[in-house]
Scaffold this motif. Structure first.
Motif, PDB file in Angstrom:
ATOM      1  N   LEU A  54       0.830  -1.211   0.000  1.00  0.00           N
ATOM      2  CA  LEU A  54       0.000   0.000   0.000  1.00  0.00           C
ATOM      3  C   LEU A  54       0.862   1.258   0.000  1.00  0.00           C
ATOM      4  O   LEU A  54       0.569   2.233  -0.702  1.00  0.00           O
ATOM      5  N   SER A  55       1.953   1.237   0.764  1.00  0.00           N
ATOM      6  CA  SER A  55       2.841   2.409   0.823  1.00  0.00           C
ATOM      7  C   SER A  55       3.497   2.661  -0.543  1.00  0.00           C
ATOM      8  O   SER A  55       3.618   3.808  -0.998  1.00  0.00           O
ATOM      9  N   ARG A  56       3.966   1.557  -1.144  1.00  0.00           N
ATOM     10  CA  ARG A  56       4.579   1.722  -2.479  1.00  0.00           C
ATOM     11  C   ARG A  56       3.559   2.267  -3.480  1.00  0.00           C
ATOM     12  O   ARG A  56       3.869   3.114  -4.316  1.00  0.00           O
ATOM     13  N   MET A  57       2.324   1.736  -3.412  1.00  0.00           N
ATOM     14  CA  MET A  57       1.289   2.194  -4.332  1.00  0.00           C
ATOM     15  C   MET A  57       1.009   3.687  -4.132  1.00  0.00           C
ATOM     16  O   MET A  57       0.841   4.455  -5.092  1.00  0.00           O
ATOM     17  N   LEU A  61       1.580   6.508  -6.861  1.00  0.00           N
ATOM     18  CA  LEU A  61       0.451   7.361  -7.235  1.00  0.00           C
ATOM     19  C   LEU A  61       0.816   8.836  -7.058  1.00  0.00           C
ATOM     20  O   LEU A  61       0.458   9.688  -7.889  1.00  0.00           O
ATOM     21  N   GLU A  62       1.545   9.104  -5.958  1.00  0.00           N
ATOM     22  CA  GLU A  62       1.954  10.496  -5.734  1.00  0.00           C
ATOM     23  C   GLU A  62       2.904  10.986  -6.829  1.00  0.00           C
ATOM     24  O   GLU A  62       2.779  12.094  -7.345  1.00  0.00           O
ATOM     25  N   GLN A  63       3.875  10.118  -7.214  1.00  0.00           N
ATOM     26  CA  GLN A  63       4.810  10.492  -8.284  1.00  0.00           C
ATOM     27  C   GLN A  63       4.080  10.674  -9.611  1.00  0.00           C
ATOM     28  O   GLN A  63       4.337  11.617 -10.363  1.00  0.00           O
ATOM     29  N   LEU A  68       1.837  13.877 -13.939  1.00  0.00           N
ATOM     30  CA  LEU A  68       0.649  14.229 -14.708  1.00  0.00           C
ATOM     31  C   LEU A  68       0.358  15.717 -14.585  1.00  0.00           C
ATOM     32  O   LEU A  68      -0.020  16.386 -15.555  1.00  0.00           O
ATOM     33  N   PHE A  69       0.557  16.262 -13.382  1.00  0.00           N
ATOM     34  CA  PHE A  69       0.330  17.691 -13.184  1.00  0.00           C
ATOM     35  C   PHE A  69       1.317  18.517 -14.022  1.00  0.00           C
ATOM     36  O   PHE A  69       0.939  19.504 -14.659  1.00  0.00           O
TER      37      PHE A  69
END
Length: 445
Positions: A54-57, A61-63, A68-69
């Motif tokens: 979950l932490s890696r995901m 996702l944050e990266q 994407l931003f």
């Protein structure tokens, strides 16, 4: 709080709650059994791995969200730049269209304006906004112009051009060069596109030119009539002088001796020379102005006829150099006049016991080149221009009877044809005249 701290807290809470439930649900000996402890460790391991995944995901996702931003921000920047470029291009296109001196026009199938650039208002004074949707034919005041517009709009297969008169808002007369072409959409004829140009200056110039041409033709006709009358009036007293001298000589023939008789012959010679000069002036005044019909002919035939027309007391021979089958389309009379004057000049001033004349021609591509040569005394370079001036001769007229008009006529005809003549001469050896003749002469206005 870091993910690891969250995991440790979660694990602590998890063990405390799990052990409490086991103690409440199982007997003490079973709750402390080693298998139960192994089970708890397996559950704890699975839960730990789940937390790691979950932490890696969350990190991925944050990266991804950050990338994407950034991509979205870059795309927004590019879109903004392209939008500004498109706006600038559109503005420049509008400026270019607005600066065009010709009217860019689009009509629907009925001949009503659907597009006009600013040049329409500049030329006619009619505002573009007020003209849109109006009938093109309605802007022309005369029925003849409107009929021509209707004829143009009746063409559905090919374009047409017309020059039409129009009046501006201020009442000024102008001329429009109208060029319209049908255009289609999905195979259907839906209107016309083209240009309207202000050709007032050109039409005015053409009108003036036609007027000047008519005046020039009238003046030339008057000059021809004047030259004919003057020559006739001048020749009449000359003939009278010649006849009187002959009558006087006949009446006092028994009294005439030596020098007096020679003077009478000299008098008649001067009279004949004066008459020849008058004829020369008349020929010179008409040279190059008298338009003759063009005709096709073989050059060799013209030259052969010309050579047969000459005779002299000295032995005379001709050398012909050129393609015997070459055919040209030209003013035969004018070309004959030039060749005749050059050949006559080569014979008249020849100082050799046997006269040799050469006549030749060749095709230079855009024009023809002719030459007439002789084996005479030659012409010194300082006289190469002077001999083409009317009445100029290199020998005294008492030695060789000449009006000095022949070469002047040659030069005048060639000047009218925008052609050139040059001389190649060696003193004591001979002279050759070279001149060009156009293949495509400028059309008369």
């Amino acid at each position: 709080m870091t993910p690891m701290q969250t995991l440790e807290l979660t694990e602590t809470n998890y063990h405390r709650l799990l052990k409490r439930q086991i103690r409440k649900s199982l007997p003490p000996d079973l709750a402390e059994h080693p298998d139960i402890q192994d089970f708890l460790l397996a559950v704890n391991q699975a839960y730990t791995e789940y937390q790691d995944d979950l932490s890696r995901m969350e990190l991925i996702l944050e990266q991804s969200s950050g990338e994407l931003f950034k991509a979205n921000r870059e795309l927004s920047r590019i879109a903004q730049e392209k939008t500004e470029e498109a706006a600038l291009t559109s503005k420049r296109l509008e400026e270019v269209v607005g600066s065009i001196s010709e009217v860019l026009v689009q009509l629907d199938r009925d001949g009503n304006f659907t597009y006009l650039n600013q040049a329409w208002e500049s030329i006619t004074g009619y505002p573009v906004s007020a003209s849109m949707g109006q009938s093109f034919a309605g802007f022309f005041p005369t029925a003849e112009a409107r009929e021509k517009v209707t004829e143009i709009l009746s063409q559905e297969t090919e374009g047409k051009e017309e020059t039409l008169r129009i009046y501006t808002v201020g009442g000024q007369e102008k001329w429009l060069g109208v060029s319209l072409t049908p255009y289609f959409s999905n195979g259907q004829h839906i209107g016309f596109t083209g240009t309207l140009a202000d050709v007032t200056a050109r039409v005015t110039a053409e009108t003036k030119l036609k007027s000047y041409t008519r005046d020039l033709e009238r003046i030339n006709a008057e000059l021809d009539q004047f030259a004919y009358v003057v020559s006739h009036d001048l020749k009449a007293p000359l003939r009278a002088i010649n006849n009187l001298s002959e009558w006087i000589e006949e009446d006092i023939a028994d009294m005439l001796e030596g020098e007096t008789k020679d003077q009478f012959r000299l008098l008649r010679g001067r009279v004949h020379r004066m008459e020849n000069l008058i004829n020369g002036i008349l020929s010179y005044s008409r040279a190059g102005r008298m338009k003759t019909v063009k005709e096709k002919f073989v050059i060799r035939g013209l030259v052969d006829e010309l050579c047969e027309s000459f005779s002299t007391k000295k032995p005379l021979s001709f050398s012909i150099e050129g393609d015997a089958s070459m055919e040209i389309e030209a003013e035969k009379i004018a070309l004959t006049q030039i060749l005749q004057n050059l050949v006559s000049n080569g014979i008249k001033y020849n100082d050799k016991d046997e006269i040799r004349i050469s006549v030749g021609w060749k095709d230079l591509g855009k024009e023809y080149e002719f030459h007439v040569g002789d084996n005479g005394p030659g012409i010194s370079p300082e006289f190469h221009e002077r001999i083409f001036v009317i009445f100029q001769t290199l020998q005294a007229r008492d030695e060789v009877e000449s009006t000095g008009v022949g070469l002047a006529i040659v030069k005048k005809i060639l000047d009218e044809k925008h052609s050139k003549i040059r001389i190649d001469s060696v003193m004591g050896v001979g002279t050759t005249f070279y001149f060009t003749w156009p293949k495509n002469e400028a059309k008369d206005i």
